[in-house]
Motif scaffolding. Sequence first.
Motif, PDB file in Angstrom:
ATOM      1  N   THR A  27      44.932  48.570  20.371  1.00 46.29           N
ATOM      2  CA  THR A  27      44.634  49.672  21.281  1.00 46.29           C
ATOM      3  C   THR A  27      44.418  50.943  20.471  1.00 46.29           C
ATOM      4  O   THR A  27      45.228  51.268  19.597  1.00 46.29           O
ATOM      5  CB  THR A  27      45.790  49.876  22.286  1.00 46.29           C
ATOM      6  N   TYR A  28      43.334  51.646  20.770  1.00 42.50           N
ATOM      7  CA  TYR A  28      42.975  52.851  20.024  1.00 42.50           C
ATOM      8  C   TYR A  28      43.030  54.083  20.893  1.00 42.50           C
ATOM      9  O   TYR A  28      43.080  53.997  22.115  1.00 42.50           O
ATOM     10  CB  TYR A  28      41.565  52.700  19.442  1.00 42.50           C
ATOM     11  N   GLN A  29      43.023  55.263  20.238  1.00 37.79           N
ATOM     12  CA  GLN A  29      42.937  56.545  20.917  1.00 37.79           C
ATOM     13  C   GLN A  29      41.702  57.264  20.379  1.00 37.79           C
ATOM     14  O   GLN A  29      41.113  56.846  19.390  1.00 37.79           O
ATOM     15  CB  GLN A  29      44.182  57.387  20.642  1.00 37.79           C
ATOM     16  N   ILE A  30      41.333  58.377  21.038  1.00 33.24           N
ATOM     17  CA  ILE A  30      40.224  59.191  20.559  1.00 33.24           C
ATOM     18  C   ILE A  30      40.777  60.435  19.871  1.00 33.24           C
ATOM     19  O   ILE A  30      41.886  60.879  20.174  1.00 33.24           O
ATOM     20  CB  ILE A  30      39.259  59.573  21.702  1.00 33.24           C
ATOM     21  N   TYR A  31      40.024  60.968  18.922  1.00 29.66           N
ATOM     22  CA  TYR A  31      40.448  62.139  18.143  1.00 29.66           C
ATOM     23  C   TYR A  31      39.703  63.358  18.672  1.00 29.66           C
ATOM     24  O   TYR A  31      38.483  63.465  18.556  1.00 29.66           O
ATOM     25  CB  TYR A  31      40.121  61.908  16.666  1.00 29.66           C
TER      26      TYR A  31
END
Length: 65
Positions: A27-31
């Motif tokens: 699972t990733y996040q945005i910067y």
Amino acid sequence: MVSKNYLPDSKRSEIWGKQMTEVQLETYQIYVNGEWADAQSGQSFRSSDPYTGEAWAVIPEGDER
């Protein structure tokens, strides 16, 4: 031309040492503005490996907000 000789699931689990159903998606996040964050909308999508078609990650859906 690329051959698509996929291994059957039983053979994959034997090689990889676990069942495919046990694989957790990354699972990733945005910067944004110097910080890692989830999408404000809470929406996400599964990214698939173009060769196998199998999902490998969950990506947040960014928008203009």
